[in-house]
Design a protein around this motif. Structure first.
Motif, PDB file in Angstrom:
ATOM      1  N   ALA A 266       2.228   7.198  -9.362  1.00 48.92           N
ATOM      2  CA  ALA A 266       2.651   6.421  -8.188  1.00 48.92           C
ATOM      3  C   ALA A 266       1.927   5.093  -8.081  1.00 48.92           C
ATOM      4  O   ALA A 266       2.062   4.385  -7.086  1.00 48.92           O
ATOM      5  CB  ALA A 266       2.404   7.236  -6.909  1.00 48.92           C
ATOM      6  N   TYR A 267       1.193   4.735  -9.134  1.00 45.45           N
ATOM      7  CA  TYR A 267       0.363   3.529  -9.095  1.00 45.45           C
ATOM      8  C   TYR A 267       1.068   2.366  -9.775  1.00 45.45           C
ATOM      9  O   TYR A 267       1.550   2.489 -10.900  1.00 45.45           O
ATOM     10  CB  TYR A 267      -0.966   3.809  -9.795  1.00 45.45           C
ATOM     11  CG  TYR A 267      -1.943   2.666  -9.760  1.00 45.45           C
ATOM     12  CD1 TYR A 267      -2.562   2.288  -8.577  1.00 45.45           C
ATOM     13  CD2 TYR A 267      -2.256   1.966 -10.920  1.00 45.45           C
ATOM     14  CE1 TYR A 267      -3.478   1.256  -8.545  1.00 45.45           C
ATOM     15  CE2 TYR A 267      -3.165   0.924 -10.899  1.00 45.45           C
ATOM     16  CZ  TYR A 267      -3.778   0.568  -9.710  1.00 45.45           C
ATOM     17  OH  TYR A 267      -4.664  -0.460  -9.691  1.00 45.45           O
ATOM     18  N   ASP A 268       1.160   1.245  -9.089  1.00 49.84           N
ATOM     19  CA  ASP A 268       1.739   0.027  -9.644  1.00 49.84           C
ATOM     20  C   ASP A 268       0.602  -0.839 -10.181  1.00 49.84           C
ATOM     21  O   ASP A 268      -0.201  -1.374  -9.406  1.00 49.84           O
ATOM     22  CB  ASP A 268       2.514  -0.726  -8.552  1.00 49.84           C
ATOM     23  CG  ASP A 268       3.258  -1.940  -9.105  1.00 49.84           C
ATOM     24  OD1 ASP A 268       2.875  -2.447 -10.181  1.00 49.84           O
ATOM     25  OD2 ASP A 268       4.231  -2.374  -8.461  1.00 49.84           O
ATOM     26  N   ARG A 269       0.530  -0.974 -11.490  1.00 44.50           N
ATOM     27  CA  ARG A 269      -0.578  -1.729 -12.094  1.00 44.50           C
ATOM     28  C   ARG A 269      -0.520  -3.208 -11.752  1.00 44.50           C
ATOM     29  O   ARG A 269      -1.540  -3.883 -11.704  1.00 44.50           O
ATOM     30  CB  ARG A 269      -0.562  -1.540 -13.615  1.00 44.50           C
ATOM     31  CG  ARG A 269      -0.863  -0.116 -14.052  1.00 44.50           C
ATOM     32  CD  ARG A 269      -0.883   0.017 -15.567  1.00 44.50           C
ATOM     33  NE  ARG A 269      -1.159   1.384 -15.969  1.00 44.50           N
ATOM     34  CZ  ARG A 269      -2.373   1.904 -16.085  1.00 44.50           C
ATOM     35  NH1 ARG A 269      -3.435   1.144 -15.829  1.00 44.50           N
ATOM     36  NH2 ARG A 269      -2.544   3.157 -16.454  1.00 44.50           N
ATOM     37  N   ALA A 270       0.672  -3.720 -11.520  1.00 48.98           N
ATOM     38  CA  ALA A 270       0.809  -5.147 -11.223  1.00 48.98           C
ATOM     39  C   ALA A 270       0.200  -5.493  -9.864  1.00 48.98           C
ATOM     40  O   ALA A 270      -0.528  -6.476  -9.718  1.00 48.98           O
ATOM     41  CB  ALA A 270       2.274  -5.553 -11.271  1.00 48.98           C
ATOM     42  N   THR A 271       0.495  -4.677  -8.861  1.00 49.90           N
ATOM     43  CA  THR A 271       0.000  -4.946  -7.511  1.00 49.90           C
ATOM     44  C   THR A 271      -1.290  -4.185  -7.200  1.00 49.90           C
ATOM     45  O   THR A 271      -1.924  -4.437  -6.177  1.00 49.90           O
ATOM     46  CB  THR A 271       1.056  -4.558  -6.468  1.00 49.90           C
ATOM     47  OG1 THR A 271       1.322  -3.153  -6.562  1.00 49.90           O
ATOM     48  CG2 THR A 271       2.350  -5.332  -6.711  1.00 49.90           C
ATOM     49  N   LYS A 272      -1.636  -3.235  -8.090  1.00 55.58           N
ATOM     50  CA  LYS A 272      -2.818  -2.388  -7.905  1.00 55.58           C
ATOM     51  C   LYS A 272      -2.747  -1.626  -6.592  1.00 55.58           C
ATOM     52  O   LYS A 272      -3.730  -1.458  -5.884  1.00 55.58           O
ATOM     53  CB  LYS A 272      -4.103  -3.215  -7.973  1.00 55.58           C
ATOM     54  CG  LYS A 272      -4.307  -3.886  -9.332  1.00 55.58           C
ATOM     55  CD  LYS A 272      -5.630  -4.649  -9.391  1.00 55.58           C
ATOM     56  CE  LYS A 272      -5.810  -5.264 -10.771  1.00 55.58           C
ATOM     57  NZ  LYS A 272      -7.101  -6.003 -10.888  1.00 55.58           N
ATOM     58  N   ARG A 273      -1.535  -1.124  -6.306  1.00 51.06           N
ATOM     59  CA  ARG A 273      -1.307  -0.343  -5.098  1.00 51.06           C
ATOM     60  C   ARG A 273      -0.445   0.873  -5.416  1.00 51.06           C
ATOM     61  O   ARG A 273       0.295   0.876  -6.395  1.00 51.06           O
ATOM     62  CB  ARG A 273      -0.621  -1.183  -4.013  1.00 51.06           C
ATOM     63  CG  ARG A 273      -1.468  -2.336  -3.489  1.00 51.06           C
ATOM     64  CD  ARG A 273      -0.697  -3.122  -2.433  1.00 51.06           C
ATOM     65  NE  ARG A 273      -1.479  -4.231  -1.916  1.00 51.06           N
ATOM     66  CZ  ARG A 273      -2.350  -4.128  -0.915  1.00 51.06           C
ATOM     67  NH1 ARG A 273      -2.534  -2.954  -0.325  1.00 51.06           N
ATOM     68  NH2 ARG A 273      -3.022  -5.180  -0.509  1.00 51.06           N
ATOM     69  N   LEU A 274      -0.536   1.878  -4.554  1.00 48.17           N
ATOM     70  CA  LEU A 274       0.362   3.015  -4.666  1.00 48.17           C
ATOM     71  C   LEU A 274       1.713   2.644  -4.083  1.00 48.17           C
ATOM     72  O   LEU A 274       1.791   2.055  -2.999  1.00 48.17           O
ATOM     73  CB  LEU A 274      -0.207   4.232  -3.922  1.00 48.17           C
ATOM     74  CG  LEU A 274      -1.498   4.837  -4.478  1.00 48.17           C
ATOM     75  CD1 LEU A 274      -1.936   6.008  -3.610  1.00 48.17           C
ATOM     76  CD2 LEU A 274      -1.303   5.287  -5.909  1.00 48.17           C
ATOM     77  N   VAL A 275       2.771   2.990  -4.787  1.00 44.63           N
ATOM     78  CA  VAL A 275       4.118   2.674  -4.291  1.00 44.63           C
ATOM     79  C   VAL A 275       4.679   3.829  -3.477  1.00 44.63           C
ATOM     80  O   VAL A 275       5.708   3.684  -2.810  1.00 44.63           O
ATOM     81  CB  VAL A 275       5.064   2.345  -5.464  1.00 44.63           C
ATOM     82  CG1 VAL A 275       4.593   1.087  -6.176  1.00 44.63           C
ATOM     83  CG2 VAL A 275       5.141   3.508  -6.454  1.00 44.63           C
ATOM     84  N   ARG A 276       4.048   4.990  -3.524  1.00 45.25           N
ATOM     85  CA  ARG A 276       4.458   6.153  -2.744  1.00 45.25           C
ATOM     86  C   ARG A 276       3.297   7.148  -2.730  1.00 45.25           C
ATOM     87  O   ARG A 276       2.324   6.990  -3.443  1.00 45.25           O
ATOM     88  CB  ARG A 276       5.709   6.810  -3.348  1.00 45.25           C
ATOM     89  CG  ARG A 276       5.509   7.306  -4.765  1.00 45.25           C
ATOM     90  CD  ARG A 276       6.789   7.889  -5.339  1.00 45.25           C
ATOM     91  NE  ARG A 276       6.596   8.299  -6.722  1.00 45.25           N
ATOM     92  CZ  ARG A 276       6.655   7.490  -7.771  1.00 45.25           C
ATOM     93  NH1 ARG A 276       6.905   6.203  -7.573  1.00 45.25           N
ATOM     94  NH2 ARG A 276       6.468   7.944  -8.990  1.00 45.25           N
ATOM     95  N   ARG A 277       3.438   8.157  -1.937  1.00 44.95           N
ATOM     96  CA  ARG A 277       2.418   9.189  -1.882  1.00 44.95           C
ATOM     97  C   ARG A 277       2.505  10.044  -3.152  1.00 44.95           C
ATOM     98  O   ARG A 277       3.568  10.583  -3.468  1.00 44.95           O
ATOM     99  CB  ARG A 277       2.618  10.060  -0.647  1.00 44.95           C
ATOM    100  CG  ARG A 277       1.576  11.162  -0.495  1.00 44.95           C
ATOM    101  CD  ARG A 277       1.726  11.879   0.844  1.00 44.95           C
ATOM    102  NE  ARG A 277       0.941  13.120   0.852  1.00 44.95           N
ATOM    103  CZ  ARG A 277      -0.364  13.182   1.097  1.00 44.95           C
ATOM    104  NH1 ARG A 277      -1.028  12.064   1.359  1.00 44.95           N
ATOM    105  NH2 ARG A 277      -1.002  14.330   1.092  1.00 44.95           N
ATOM    106  N   PRO A 278       1.413  10.186  -3.891  1.00 40.73           N
ATOM    107  CA  PRO A 278       1.457  10.962  -5.128  1.00 40.73           C
ATOM    108  C   PRO A 278       1.811  12.431  -4.890  1.00 40.73           C
ATOM    109  O   PRO A 278       1.404  13.025  -3.884  1.00 40.73           O
ATOM    110  CB  PRO A 278       0.029  10.831  -5.679  1.00 40.73           C
ATOM    111  CG  PRO A 278      -0.493   9.565  -5.073  1.00 40.73           C
ATOM    112  CD  PRO A 278       0.115   9.524  -3.701  1.00 40.73           C
ATOM    113  N   ILE A 279       2.566  13.001  -5.811  1.00 36.96           N
ATOM    114  CA  ILE A 279       2.981  14.398  -5.701  1.00 36.96           C
ATOM    115  C   ILE A 279       1.768  15.324  -5.659  1.00 36.96           C
ATOM    116  O   ILE A 279       1.732  16.293  -4.904  1.00 36.96           O
ATOM    117  CB  ILE A 279       3.911  14.756  -6.881  1.00 36.96           C
ATOM    118  CG1 ILE A 279       5.236  13.998  -6.753  1.00 36.96           C
ATOM    119  CG2 ILE A 279       4.149  16.260  -6.959  1.00 36.96           C
ATOM    120  CD1 ILE A 279       6.162  14.168  -7.947  1.00 36.96           C
TER     121      ILE A 279
END
Length: 312
Positions: A266-279
């Protein structure tokens, strides 16, 4: 057909028999790829000058196909460690209602980890592992009709291209070699895997208990691939290969937990943020309701009690 004799003390002779070539390709899961390939890739060049171009075209097709074969193989590994309601889990007849390793993109995580972070000395160990896998795959054991049905010229051309990829590619992904090892071991231990429909990977076609049998073999005192290669390369190199196989088996059973329960899917390396809650957070009830990780405990932020230096 006997296993080919070695050409030196350390390296076995490349598979030369028609039977051995097709047997290895079938057990590795590569022969099945040829069925979906454009027939023109295996046609004889009209002129000698076009031979190199024809081989380059076959190589350009084969490399991404090997990546897909690896993805199928590690999909089978992820489902074995963490079953879910996915096609890989259905194939192994071990399914769970909650999301498993496939939903968390664990197969790609395994491939990326093997290729980028697992230290494998290419100059010695990768060729040794490749040779052992090819020798094991060529063993004259009962095989289904798929081996004799495959056209000889197609098998020859495919084996020629695969040899170039395995032996001459400057940056051969380790995940491809490990996938071939898993597939060949699976097909040798469970020949019925070559008859089952579905994935190109023989390992991914195994039942759950059969996958456990493969890992039991890889973790045994003398894995089958080492047993086959020991008379050819000698005890020193065989022991080196045995250590590598044991290490890889351990890693393949341990790493899926990192893919399953970390934030990697769920991690976006470009923005260094989670895009959703990890399973994995939901399944472990970690930080209920949050979609962002904490920044740390307050008492651990900055310097303890305002101190900026410590006297010795």
């Amino acid at each position: 057909t006997p296993v080919p004799a070695p050409t030196s003390d350390n390296h076995p002779r490349p598979i030369e028999t028609d039977w051995g070539r097709r047997a290895f390709l079938a057990r590795a899961g590569v022969l099945g790829l040829a069925a979906a390939a454009p027939p023109a890739l295996f046609a004889a060049p009209a002129r000698a000058a076009t031979t190199d171009d024809a081989l380059e075209a076959l190589l350009a097709w084969l490399r991404p196909q090997l990546q897909r074969l690896s993805a199928d193989t590690f999909g089978g590994v992820a489902a074995f460690c963490y079953p879910g309601p996915d096609a890989f889990s259905l194939r192994q007849l071990e399914v769970r209602r909650e999301a498993g390793g496939i939903a968390t993109r664990t197969p790609q995580f395994l491939m990326d980890t093997l290729d980028g972070y697992i230290p494998l000395p290419d100059s010695i160990v990768i060729p040794l592992l490749t040779d052992g896998t090819r020798q094991l795959g060529a063993l004259p054991r009962p095989l289904p009709y798929v081996v004799t049905r495959a056209g000889l010229r197609r098998a020859q051309r495919l084996d020629e291209a695969l040899t170039i990829v395995l032996e001459n590619d400057e940056h051969l992904p380790a995940s491809i070699v490990v996938a071939l090892l898993l597939n060949v071991t699976a097909a040798v231990l469970v020949p019925a895997s070559l008859l089952r429909l579905g994935f190109n990977s023989p390992f991914a076609r195994l039942r759950y208990a059969e996958k456990a049998r493969v890992f039991a073999d890889l973790e045994s005192d003398e894995p089958t691939v080492v047993k086959v290669l020991r008379p050819i390369v000698g005890d020193f190199l065989a022991d080196e290969l045995r250590g590598l196989v044991h290490y890889l088996a351990m890693a393949l059973l341990a790493l899926p937990s990192d893919g399953m329960y970390s934030e990697q899917s769920a991690y976006d390396r470009a923005t260094k943020r989670l895009v959703r809650r990890p399973i994995g957070w939901d399944q472990t009830n970690y930080l209920p309701g949050r979609t962002t990780p904490p920044d740390g405990h307050a008492e651990l932020l900055g310097y303890y009690q305002g101190r900026t230096e410590v006297e010795g």
